[in-house]
Write a protein that holds these residues in place. Structure first.
Motif, PDB file in Angstrom:
ATOM      1  N   CYS A   1      50.264  41.690  28.790  1.00 54.37           N
ATOM      2  CA  CYS A   1      49.202  42.288  27.975  1.00 54.37           C
ATOM      3  C   CYS A   1      49.493  43.749  27.681  1.00 54.37           C
ATOM      4  O   CYS A   1      49.278  44.220  26.553  1.00 54.37           O
ATOM      5  CB  CYS A   1      47.849  42.145  28.664  1.00 54.37           C
ATOM      6  N   PHE A   2      49.991  44.481  28.685  1.00 49.37           N
ATOM      7  CA  PHE A   2      50.344  45.880  28.467  1.00 49.37           C
ATOM      8  C   PHE A   2      51.453  46.006  27.422  1.00 49.37           C
ATOM      9  O   PHE A   2      51.349  46.812  26.494  1.00 49.37           O
ATOM     10  CB  PHE A   2      50.786  46.536  29.779  1.00 49.37           C
ATOM     11  N   LEU A   3      52.504  45.206  27.563  1.00 49.80           N
ATOM     12  CA  LEU A   3      53.625  45.293  26.625  1.00 49.80           C
ATOM     13  C   LEU A   3      53.220  44.896  25.206  1.00 49.80           C
ATOM     14  O   LEU A   3      53.617  45.552  24.233  1.00 49.80           O
ATOM     15  CB  LEU A   3      54.786  44.434  27.114  1.00 49.80           C
ATOM     16  N   LEU A   4      52.434  43.832  25.090  1.00 46.21           N
ATOM     17  CA  LEU A   4      51.985  43.419  23.759  1.00 46.21           C
ATOM     18  C   LEU A   4      51.068  44.470  23.133  1.00 46.21           C
ATOM     19  O   LEU A   4      51.174  44.755  21.935  1.00 46.21           O
ATOM     20  CB  LEU A   4      51.290  42.061  23.819  1.00 46.21           C
ATOM     21  N   SER A   5      50.194  45.068  23.945  1.00 48.81           N
ATOM     22  CA  SER A   5      49.324  46.134  23.430  1.00 48.81           C
ATOM     23  C   SER A   5      50.141  47.341  22.994  1.00 48.81           C
ATOM     24  O   SER A   5      49.870  47.945  21.951  1.00 48.81           O
ATOM     25  CB  SER A   5      48.319  46.564  24.497  1.00 48.81           C
ATOM     26  N   MET A   6      51.145  47.689  23.808  1.00 41.48           N
ATOM     27  CA  MET A   6      52.002  48.816  23.470  1.00 41.48           C
ATOM     28  C   MET A   6      52.751  48.552  22.155  1.00 41.48           C
ATOM     29  O   MET A   6      52.806  49.413  21.278  1.00 41.48           O
ATOM     30  CB  MET A   6      53.003  49.082  24.596  1.00 41.48           C
ATOM     31  N   LEU A   7      53.321  47.352  22.021  1.00 44.25           N
ATOM     32  CA  LEU A   7      54.039  47.013  20.794  1.00 44.25           C
ATOM     33  C   LEU A   7      53.117  47.008  19.578  1.00 44.25           C
ATOM     34  O   LEU A   7      53.485  47.496  18.504  1.00 44.25           O
ATOM     35  CB  LEU A   7      54.716  45.651  20.940  1.00 44.25           C
ATOM     36  N   ALA A   8      51.904  46.468  19.748  1.00 45.57           N
ATOM     37  CA  ALA A   8      50.956  46.440  18.635  1.00 45.57           C
ATOM     38  C   ALA A   8      50.559  47.856  18.232  1.00 45.57           C
ATOM     39  O   ALA A   8      50.495  48.177  17.034  1.00 45.57           O
ATOM     40  CB  ALA A   8      49.730  45.622  19.011  1.00 45.57           C
ATOM     41  N   MET A   9      50.311  48.702  19.205  1.00 48.28           N
ATOM     42  CA  MET A   9      49.917  50.084  18.911  1.00 48.28           C
ATOM     43  C   MET A   9      51.070  50.842  18.235  1.00 48.28           C
ATOM     44  O   MET A   9      50.869  51.504  17.212  1.00 48.28           O
ATOM     45  CB  MET A   9      49.506  50.795  20.188  1.00 48.28           C
TER      46      MET A   9
END
Length: 174
Positions: A85-93
């Motif tokens: 979730c952290f990595l996907l949020s970081m990539l999306a941001m």
């Protein structure tokens, strides 16, 4: 032309206009639909056609992969969920708020694969609850493969639309 320019022409971070990105997308989804829960599609077909030792091999490898996936989730599932979730949020941001095209491309590959991972987890739990018969296991694996292919179709469609939008907006604006 110096070596620095040559390297960055080969590894272009403008992903959607890069042939290597689209090859990676094709290989990703081809592999994801061929290997369902770690079991190759041809092994499922051979077990259904031939039976005997091929059937026993299929049931053994399915049991091994199901136990492995469920053990990993039992031991470190919460941590894996948090990290993903952290990595996907970081990539999306990075990709969609800060407009970094490489992050957008990685997100458009990683997010659907996280859905595939959840789908595999769901089917692993279903298979563990069933009795180990070829008909049941093969049916569940083929249904999982169909769902993976549907996720892949939607993902490739969305990625190609976003890629065309990015390429056209760069061509028009920049």
């Amino acid at each position: 032309m110096d070596w620095y320019t040559s390297i960055f022409e080969l590894i272009d971070l403008r992903s959607f206009s890069n042939l290597w990105f689209w090859i990676a997308v094709a290989v990703l989804w081809s592999s994801a639909s061929h290997w369902v829960l770690g079991v190759p599609y041809d092994m499922i077909q051979r077990a259904r056609r031939v039976g005997g030792q091929a059937e026993a091999d299929l049931l053994d490898i399915v049991r091994i992969h199901v136990n492995r996936v469920l053990y990993i989730i039992e031991v470190s599932g919460v941590w894996l969920l948090a990290i993903v979730c952290f990595l996907l949020s970081m990539l999306a941001m990075l990709g969609f708020y800060y407009s970094i095209e490489f992050a957008q491309a990685v997100f458009l590959m990683a997010f659907p694969m996280s859905l595939v991972a959840l789908l595999n987890l769901s089917f692993a739990r279903r298979i563990r609850r069933q009795e180990p018969k070829l008909e049941i296991v093969a049916k569940l694996l083929l249904r999982c493969r169909l769902y993976v292919q549907l996720i892949g179709i939607v993902s490739i469609f969305v990625t190609s639309l976003w890629g065309m939008y990015q390429n056209l907006s760069i061509g028009v604006l920049g």
